[in-house]
Design a protein around this motif. Structure first.
Motif, mmCIF file in Angstrom:
data_model
loop_
_atom_site.group_PDB
_atom_site.id
_atom_site.type_symbol
_atom_site.label_atom_id
_atom_site.label_comp_id
_atom_site.label_asym_id
_atom_site.label_seq_id
_atom_site.Cartn_x
_atom_site.Cartn_y
_atom_site.Cartn_z
ATOM 1 N N SER A 165 -14.193 -6.960 16.293
ATOM 2 C CA SER A 165 -13.553 -6.649 17.578
ATOM 3 C C SER A 165 -13.115 -5.200 17.676
ATOM 4 O O SER A 165 -12.701 -4.746 18.753
ATOM 5 N N LEU A 166 -13.206 -4.450 16.576
ATOM 6 C CA LEU A 166 -12.758 -3.065 16.547
ATOM 7 C C LEU A 166 -13.894 -2.168 16.051
ATOM 8 O O LEU A 166 -14.659 -2.565 15.180
ATOM 9 N N PRO A 167 -14.026 -0.945 16.581
ATOM 10 C CA PRO A 167 -15.084 -0.041 16.134
ATOM 11 C C PRO A 167 -14.946 0.301 14.657
ATOM 12 O O PRO A 167 -13.835 0.439 14.143
ATOM 13 N N GLY A 168 -16.083 0.414 13.984
ATOM 14 C CA GLY A 168 -16.077 0.865 12.607
ATOM 15 C C GLY A 168 -15.954 -0.228 11.571
ATOM 16 O O GLY A 168 -15.725 0.072 10.394
ATOM 17 N N GLY A 169 -16.141 -1.481 11.959
ATOM 18 C CA GLY A 169 -16.006 -2.570 10.995
ATOM 19 C C GLY A 169 -16.952 -2.446 9.826
ATOM 20 O O GLY A 169 -16.573 -2.682 8.669
ATOM 21 N N GLU A 170 -18.211 -2.058 10.113
ATOM 22 C CA GLU A 170 -19.178 -1.932 9.023
ATOM 23 C C GLU A 170 -18.802 -0.796 8.068
ATOM 24 O O GLU A 170 -18.999 -0.897 6.853
ATOM 25 N N LEU A 171 -18.213 0.273 8.607
ATOM 26 C CA LEU A 171 -17.777 1.384 7.760
ATOM 27 C C LEU A 171 -16.588 0.971 6.904
ATOM 28 O O LEU A 171 -16.514 1.309 5.716
ATOM 29 N N ALA A 172 -15.661 0.228 7.485
ATOM 30 C CA ALA A 172 -14.509 -0.252 6.724
ATOM 31 C C ALA A 172 -14.956 -1.136 5.564
ATOM 32 O O ALA A 172 -14.451 -1.009 4.436
ATOM 33 N N ALA A 173 -15.899 -2.040 5.820
ATOM 34 C CA ALA A 173 -16.410 -2.920 4.769
ATOM 35 C C ALA A 173 -17.080 -2.109 3.660
ATOM 36 O O ALA A 173 -16.908 -2.399 2.468
ATOM 37 N N GLN A 174 -17.831 -1.093 4.054
ATOM 38 C CA GLN A 174 -18.523 -0.251 3.075
ATOM 39 C C GLN A 174 -17.516 0.524 2.219
ATOM 40 O O GLN A 174 -17.664 0.616 0.993
ATOM 41 N N ILE A 175 -16.508 1.081 2.846
ATOM 42 C CA ILE A 175 -15.503 1.868 2.122
ATOM 43 C C ILE A 175 -14.773 1.007 1.091
ATOM 44 O O ILE A 175 -14.603 1.404 -0.068
ATOM 45 N N VAL A 176 -14.329 -0.171 1.505
ATOM 46 C CA VAL A 176 -13.582 -1.038 0.601
ATOM 47 C C VAL A 176 -14.471 -1.510 -0.545
ATOM 48 O O VAL A 176 -14.066 -1.495 -1.715
ATOM 49 N N ARG A 177 -15.684 -1.928 -0.228
ATOM 50 C CA ARG A 177 -16.584 -2.375 -1.297
ATOM 51 C C ARG A 177 -16.828 -1.266 -2.315
ATOM 52 O O ARG A 177 -16.681 -1.458 -3.525
ATOM 53 N N ASP A 178 -17.225 -0.086 -1.827
ATOM 54 C CA ASP A 178 -17.557 1.011 -2.732
ATOM 55 C C ASP A 178 -16.349 1.462 -3.547
ATOM 56 O O ASP A 178 -16.465 1.756 -4.745
ATOM 57 N N SER A 179 -15.181 1.518 -2.909
ATOM 58 C CA SER A 179 -13.977 1.952 -3.605
ATOM 59 C C SER A 179 -13.591 0.985 -4.718
ATOM 60 O O SER A 179 -13.266 1.408 -5.841
ATOM 61 N N LEU A 180 -13.647 -0.310 -4.434
ATOM 62 C CA LEU A 180 -13.250 -1.288 -5.447
ATOM 63 C C LEU A 180 -14.224 -1.288 -6.617
ATOM 64 O O LEU A 180 -13.811 -1.272 -7.787
ATOM 65 N N LEU A 181 -15.524 -1.288 -6.343
ATOM 66 C CA LEU A 181 -16.500 -1.319 -7.428
ATOM 67 C C LEU A 181 -16.432 -0.055 -8.273
ATOM 68 O O LEU A 181 -16.585 -0.109 -9.504
ATOM 69 N N GLU A 182 -16.199 1.071 -7.632
ATOM 70 C CA GLU A 182 -16.119 2.334 -8.373
ATOM 71 C C GLU A 182 -14.930 2.324 -9.332
ATOM 72 O O GLU A 182 -15.027 2.784 -10.480
ATOM 73 N N GLN A 183 -13.809 1.776 -8.899
ATOM 74 C CA GLN A 183 -12.625 1.740 -9.768
ATOM 75 C C GLN A 183 -12.811 0.799 -10.957
ATOM 76 O O GLN A 183 -12.222 1.017 -12.028
ATOM 77 N N LEU A 184 -13.611 -0.240 -10.775
ATOM 78 C CA LEU A 184 -13.779 -1.236 -11.830
ATOM 79 C C LEU A 184 -14.956 -0.945 -12.749
ATOM 80 O O LEU A 184 -15.132 -1.613 -13.769
ATOM 81 N N ARG A 185 -15.769 0.046 -12.388
ATOM 82 C CA ARG A 185 -17.012 0.302 -13.116
ATOM 83 C C ARG A 185 -16.741 0.624 -14.589
ATOM 84 O O ARG A 185 -15.844 1.386 -14.926
ATOM 85 N N ASP A 186 -17.538 -0.011 -15.467
ATOM 86 C CA ASP A 186 -17.507 0.219 -16.918
ATOM 87 C C ASP A 186 -16.177 -0.150 -17.559
ATOM 88 O O ASP A 186 -15.867 0.304 -18.666
ATOM 89 N N SER A 187 -15.412 -0.988 -16.902
ATOM 90 C CA SER A 187 -14.131 -1.404 -17.472
ATOM 91 C C SER A 187 -14.361 -2.323 -18.677
ATOM 92 O O SER A 187 -15.246 -3.178 -18.664
ATOM 93 N N GLU A 188 -13.555 -2.148 -19.703
ATOM 94 C CA GLU A 188 -13.657 -2.996 -20.885
ATOM 95 C C GLU A 188 -12.698 -4.178 -20.840
ATOM 96 O O GLU A 188 -12.644 -4.980 -21.781
ATOM 97 N N GLY A 189 -11.949 -4.300 -19.761
ATOM 98 C CA GLY A 189 -11.049 -5.434 -19.613
ATOM 99 C C GLY A 189 -10.348 -5.401 -18.269
ATOM 100 O O GLY A 189 -10.046 -4.322 -17.751
ATOM 101 N N PHE A 190 -10.121 -6.571 -17.706
ATOM 102 C CA PHE A 190 -9.405 -6.703 -16.435
ATOM 103 C C PHE A 190 -8.054 -7.351 -16.694
ATOM 104 O O PHE A 190 -7.910 -8.187 -17.597
ATOM 105 N N THR A 191 -7.082 -7.000 -15.871
ATOM 106 C CA THR A 191 -5.829 -7.732 -15.779
ATOM 107 C C THR A 191 -5.528 -7.916 -14.298
ATOM 108 O O THR A 191 -5.998 -7.124 -13.463
ATOM 109 N N PRO A 192 -4.745 -8.926 -13.933
ATOM 110 C CA PRO A 192 -4.378 -9.066 -12.524
ATOM 111 C C PRO A 192 -3.695 -7.828 -11.972
ATOM 112 O O PRO A 192 -3.954 -7.427 -10.828
#
Length: 258
Positions: free
Chosen positions: A40-67
Motif C-alpha cells: 500500500s506504500l511506495p517502495g515496498g520492494e526496496l524495503a524488502a531488499q534492504i532488510v534482507r540484504d542487511s540481515l544476511l550481511e550481518q550474519l555472514r560467516d558467523s561461527e555461532g548465533f545467539t538470540p
C-alpha cells in the motif's frame, strides 16, 4: 546435524513481486528468511531488499548465533531502513514484513523472529507444533471472534519501517529433534492453504522440495492473486518421523484422472 532446504518465490497476479527470500548457511549456523514489502506504500520492494540484504550481511560467516545477536542484527536492519527512507521523500514510509528462522547447528537449537503477517511454522512428527502470531488486524479480529467484520482486515500494526517503531517478536529457543520441519512464508502462500493441507502434504513426501511442490500445486488450483514465497527446512529425516500417508491425503493433492 543433517539439514535440507528448498525455496520458492513466484509472482502472482500483481504488477510486481515485492517478496524477497534469503538464505545464509555454513557449517555452524543457518538463517532462512522472507520479506514482503507493504504494497500500500511506495517502495515496498526496496524495503524488502534492504532488510534482507542487511540481515544476511550481518550474519555472514558467523561461527555461532545467539538470540541477542540476532535481535541486534534485526534492530540494525530497522535503522538501515529508516536511514534509506530519509534519502528519498517518495519512499519515506516504505516498509516490509519479516519472518526469519535462525539455527545454531553446533548447539542444535533454533528460534525465529517476525514482524507483520509473514509466518514461521514449526512441524514436529508431521503435526503443526507452533506458528507465529500475525501482527495484523485480521489476527486481532479472529481472536476477538469476528471473522467477517466488513473492513480491511489485512492492515498491519507492525512491520519494519513503520512509525512508531515496535519490537519484532522473538520465539523461545527450542532444541531441535530429528523430524523437525519448518515453513517460512509470506501471506500469499499461507493464506491459500490450511494447516491440515500443510500437514497432509508433509506426510506424503520424501524431500522438502516435494513438500513445497505439493503445497504450491494446491495453491495453483485456487485463486492465486498474491505473490508466493516460501522456504522449507528439514532437520534430520522428517519423512521417517511422520505417519504413513492415508488415501485421504492422496485424494487431497493428486489430480483426478479420467
Amino acid at each position: 546435524m543433517k539439514m535440507m532446504f528448498s525455496s520458492r518465490c513466484q509472482q502472482g497476479m500483481r504488477n510486481e513481486n515485492q517478496d524477497r527470500t534469503g538464505i545464509e548457511l555454513n557449517e555452524h549456523t543457518a538463517c532462512f528468511l522472507v520479506c514482503d514489502g507493504v504494497a500500500s506504500l511506495p517502495g515496498g520492494e526496496l524495503a524488502a531488499q534492504i532488510v534482507r540484504d542487511s540481515l544476511l550481511e550481518q550474519l555472514r560467516d558467523s561461527e555461532g548465533f545467539t538470540p541477542a545477536m540476532t535481535q541486534a542484527a534485526i534492530e540494525q536492519c530497522q535503522q538501515t531502513l529508516l536511514a534509506a527512507q530519509g534519502t528519498n521523500p517518495k519512499y519515506a514510509r516504505m516498509s516490509t514484513t519479516l519472518a526469519a528462522l535462525f539455527i545454531d547447528r553446533k548447539q542444535q537449537q533454533a528460534w525465529w523472529a517476525h514482524a507483520g503477517d509473514s509466518r514461521v511454522y514449526h512441524f514436529r512428527h508431521g503435526v503443526l507444533y507452533q506458528v507465529t502470531r500475525d501482527h495484523s488486524l485480521a489476527q486481532q479480529l479472529h481472536e476477538a471472534g469476528y471473522e467477517n467484520a466488513g473492513i480491511n482486515s489485512n492492515l498491519l500494526y507492525n512491520a519494519l519501517g513503520v512509525e512508531p517503531a515496535q519490537p519484532v517478536t522473538f520465539s523461545d529457543v527450542i532444541t531441535l529433534t530429528d523430524g523437525d520441519a519448518f515453513l517460512v512464508c509470506t501471506d500469499g502462500f499461507w493464506l491459500n492453504l490450511t494447516t491440515q493441507e500443510m500437514e497432509h502434504a508433509l506426510r506424503m513426501v520424501n524431500a522438502c522440495e516435494e513438500w513445497l511442490t505439493l503445497m504450491e500445486q494446491a495453491i495453483n488450483r485456487s485463486v492465486k492473486s498474491d505473490n508466493l514465497s516460501a522456504l522449507a527446512v528439514w532437520i534430520g529425516e522428517p519423512q521417517e518421523a511422520t505417519l504413513f500417508y492415508s488415501q485421504a491425503d492422496v485424494a487431497r493433492f493428486l489430480p483426478t484422472r479420467y
